[in-house]
Design an enzyme around this catalytic site. Structure first.
Site, PDB file in Angstrom:
ATOM      1  N   TRP A  44     -12.506  16.797 -72.951  1.00  0.00           N
ATOM      2  CA  TRP A  44     -12.338  17.483 -74.300  1.00  0.00           C
ATOM      3  C   TRP A  44     -10.845  16.929 -74.594  1.00  0.00           C
ATOM      4  O   TRP A  44      -9.906  17.272 -73.746  1.00  0.00           O
ATOM      5  CB  TRP A  44     -12.486  18.849 -73.700  1.00  0.00           C
ATOM      6  CG  TRP A  44     -11.848  20.009 -74.731  1.00  0.00           C
ATOM      7  CD1 TRP A  44     -10.638  20.734 -74.763  1.00  0.00           C
ATOM      8  CD2 TRP A  44     -12.245  19.979 -75.992  1.00  0.00           C
ATOM      9  NE1 TRP A  44     -10.399  21.604 -75.602  1.00  0.00           N
ATOM     10  CE2 TRP A  44     -11.389  21.202 -76.721  1.00  0.00           C
ATOM     11  CE3 TRP A  44     -13.367  19.686 -76.635  1.00  0.00           C
ATOM     12  CZ2 TRP A  44     -11.727  21.807 -77.729  1.00  0.00           C
ATOM     13  CZ3 TRP A  44     -13.610  20.265 -78.045  1.00  0.00           C
ATOM     14  CH2 TRP A  44     -12.999  21.451 -78.523  1.00  0.00           C
ATOM     15  N   SER A  46      -8.132  18.263 -76.517  1.00  0.00           N
ATOM     16  CA  SER A  46      -7.850  19.481 -76.879  1.00  0.00           C
ATOM     17  C   SER A  46      -6.567  19.458 -77.874  1.00  0.00           C
ATOM     18  O   SER A  46      -5.717  18.738 -77.744  1.00  0.00           O
ATOM     19  CB  SER A  46      -7.373  20.167 -75.684  1.00  0.00           C
ATOM     20  OG  SER A  46      -6.528  21.405 -75.952  1.00  0.00           O
ATOM     21  N   ASP A  58       0.324  24.095 -81.720  1.00  0.00           N
ATOM     22  CA  ASP A  58      -1.162  24.087 -82.241  1.00  0.00           C
ATOM     23  C   ASP A  58      -1.639  24.706 -83.367  1.00  0.00           C
ATOM     24  O   ASP A  58      -2.147  25.621 -83.354  1.00  0.00           O
ATOM     25  CB  ASP A  58      -2.104  24.662 -80.998  1.00  0.00           C
ATOM     26  CG  ASP A  58      -3.412  24.326 -81.258  1.00  0.00           C
ATOM     27  OD1 ASP A  58      -3.896  23.345 -81.892  1.00  0.00           O
ATOM     28  OD2 ASP A  58      -4.443  24.950 -80.376  1.00  0.00           O
ATOM     29  N   ASP A  85     -11.488  17.590 -80.190  1.00  0.00           N
ATOM     30  CA  ASP A  85     -11.021  18.773 -80.975  1.00  0.00           C
ATOM     31  C   ASP A  85     -10.519  18.276 -82.149  1.00  0.00           C
ATOM     32  O   ASP A  85      -9.511  18.165 -82.121  1.00  0.00           O
ATOM     33  CB  ASP A  85     -10.281  19.623 -79.971  1.00  0.00           C
ATOM     34  CG  ASP A  85      -9.942  21.096 -80.564  1.00  0.00           C
ATOM     35  OD1 ASP A  85     -10.271  21.119 -81.965  1.00  0.00           O
ATOM     36  OD2 ASP A  85      -8.985  21.797 -80.127  1.00  0.00           O
ATOM     37  N   HIS A 189     -16.878  30.646 -80.362  1.00  0.00           N
ATOM     38  CA  HIS A 189     -15.663  30.725 -79.321  1.00  0.00           C
ATOM     39  C   HIS A 189     -15.450  32.337 -79.166  1.00  0.00           C
ATOM     40  O   HIS A 189     -15.382  33.036 -80.380  1.00  0.00           O
ATOM     41  CB  HIS A 189     -14.534  29.940 -80.105  1.00  0.00           C
ATOM     42  CG  HIS A 189     -13.390  29.865 -78.834  1.00  0.00           C
ATOM     43  ND1 HIS A 189     -13.688  29.829 -77.591  1.00  0.00           N
ATOM     44  CD2 HIS A 189     -12.230  29.576 -79.293  1.00  0.00           C
ATOM     45  CE1 HIS A 189     -12.432  29.691 -77.017  1.00  0.00           C
ATOM     46  NE2 HIS A 189     -11.495  29.447 -78.180  1.00  0.00           N
ATOM     47  N   ARG A 191     -12.558  35.166 -76.872  1.00  0.00           N
ATOM     48  CA  ARG A 191     -11.608  35.398 -75.687  1.00  0.00           C
ATOM     49  C   ARG A 191     -11.770  36.648 -75.272  1.00  0.00           C
ATOM     50  O   ARG A 191     -10.975  37.362 -74.636  1.00  0.00           O
ATOM     51  CB  ARG A 191     -10.072  34.857 -76.123  1.00  0.00           C
ATOM     52  CG  ARG A 191      -9.856  35.813 -77.310  1.00  0.00           C
ATOM     53  CD  ARG A 191      -8.342  35.141 -77.564  1.00  0.00           C
ATOM     54  NE  ARG A 191      -7.886  35.585 -78.936  1.00  0.00           N
ATOM     55  CZ  ARG A 191      -6.823  36.479 -79.271  1.00  0.00           C
ATOM     56  NH1 ARG A 191      -6.132  36.999 -78.508  1.00  0.00           N
ATOM     57  NH2 ARG A 191      -6.500  36.824 -80.540  1.00  0.00           N
TER      58      ARG A 191
HETATM   59  C1  SPV Z   1      -7.993  23.541 -77.649  1.00  0.00           C
HETATM   60  O1  SPV Z   1      -8.144  23.390 -76.359  1.00  0.00           O
HETATM   61  O2  SPV Z   1      -7.356  23.213 -78.307  1.00  0.00           O
HETATM   62  C2  SPV Z   1      -9.045  24.584 -78.307  1.00  0.00           C
HETATM   63  C3  SPV Z   1      -9.564  25.943 -77.397  1.00  0.00           C
HETATM   64  O3  SPV Z   1      -9.360  24.695 -79.387  1.00  0.00           O
HETATM   65  S1  SPV Z   1      -8.792  27.021 -77.568  1.00  0.00           S
HETATM   66  O4  SPV Z   1      -7.242  26.859 -77.008  1.00  0.00           O
HETATM   67  O5  SPV Z   1      -9.034  28.258 -77.006  1.00  0.00           O
HETATM   68  O6  SPV Z   1      -8.259  27.268 -78.990  1.00  0.00           O
HETATM   69 MG    MG Z   2      -8.171  23.329 -80.466  1.00  0.00          MG
END
Ligand code: SPV
Ligand code: MG
Length: 280
Positions: A44, A46, A58, A85, A189, A191
């Site tokens: 992945w 990310s 991010d 991603d 998704h 959490r």
């Molecule tokens: C990432 O790994 O960047 C994701 C998952 O998008 S999360 O961090 O849960 O958004």
């Molecule tokens: Mg992400």
């Protein structure tokens, strides 16, 4: 040795009858090579990990070219399927189309596109990011499917509806709308701890395409249980960066106290052996 392309391998691993495909976040060629040696189904790429290793938050700060370049280096070092991603497609149908072209050319096997407004925020931040209109995200999903070259390339549509508190009915209906627009898989998704919401959403799912989960908030549920609940792809999105940060902190503490860290380190030969697998 397998002759399947990474994309065909990913597709095949999604239809195993008793277990999901399991992929793990890889933020550089070293982590991808370790994942490959450990026989995972893919990596992945990310947005969180890639942003952090570039010294950024991010928040849609990484550009398409920066991500494509990272994919290029990881692909050169590994034959793993790479699931990228691609955030919200970088803000528009046009940027989504360009991202898919660039990422596939760099070696991506799949992209994941989420329905967050620009600039997105990480799903673990309670910020101001909201959801795109369903039709706008459908247009981005369709544009991604039109832009892919290899028929085995996969487009995962992700909804942040559960993350942003819109509830299970909205998440499931968004997922179905994205499947209608051409998504190959859907990621609802969540959490919420213990996977309570994710499992309820999976039970309500009738969208006709396989489901994906990112169990960061419910790590105690093993892949077999997630598969039984209806998930075909499980993404451990950030565990390698988190565990290596812990290891680096512990090593730095010991060095600061003039203690030996040799027992905590792989031998130099292991690094040189890893490099033997990289392009010369
Ligand atoms: C990432 O790994 O960047 C994701 C998952 O998008 S999360 O961090 O849960 O958004
Ligand atoms: Mg992400």
């Amino acid at each position: 040795m397998t002759t399947l392309t990474p994309m065909a391998r990913l597709r095949a691993s999604l239809s195993a009858p008793t277990h999901p495909a399991v992929i793990v976040g890889a933020h550089n060629p070293v982590t991808a090579a370790l994942l490959e040696a450990a026989d995972f189904d893919g990596a992945w790429i990310s947005s969180l990990e890639m942003s952090l290793v570039h010294g950024l938050e991010d928040r849609n700060l990484l550009g398409i070219h920066e991500v494509a370049e990272s994919i290029h280096y990881i692909r050169a070092a590994s034959r793993l399927p790479l699931v990228v991603d691609a955030d919200n497609g970088y803000g528009s149908v046009h940027s989504t189309r360009r991202a898919v072209r660039e990422f596939e050319a760099a070696g991506a096997s799949a992209v994941c596109l989420e329905d967050s407004t620009f600039p997105k925020e990480n799903s673990f931040i309670d910020g101001s990011a909201d959801l795109l209109d369903v039709t706008e995200h459908q247009r981005r999903i369709s544009a991604a499917k039109e832009a892919q070259k290899d028929p085995d390339f996969l487009v995962i549509a992700r909804t942040e509806a559960l993350i942003r508190g819109y509830g299970i009915a909205e998440a499931v209906s968004r997922g179905a709308a994205y499947a209608e627009a051409g998504a190959d898989l859907v990621l609802l998704h969540s959490r919420v701890p213990r996977g309570v919401e994710a499992l309820q959403a999976a039970a309500a799912w009738q969208g006709g395409v396989p489901l994906v989960t990112v169990p960061t908030a419910f790590p105690e549920l093993p892949p077999s249980e997630l598969h039984a609940a209806g998930f075909s792809l499980v993404i451990y999105a950030n565990q390698l960066l988190r565990s290596s940060v812990r290891a680096m902190q512990e090593t730095l503490d010991k060095l600061r106290n003039a203690q030996s860290v040799e027992e905590d380190c792989v031998p130099m030969q292991d690094l040189l052996k890893l490099a033997e697998g990289f392009p010369g």
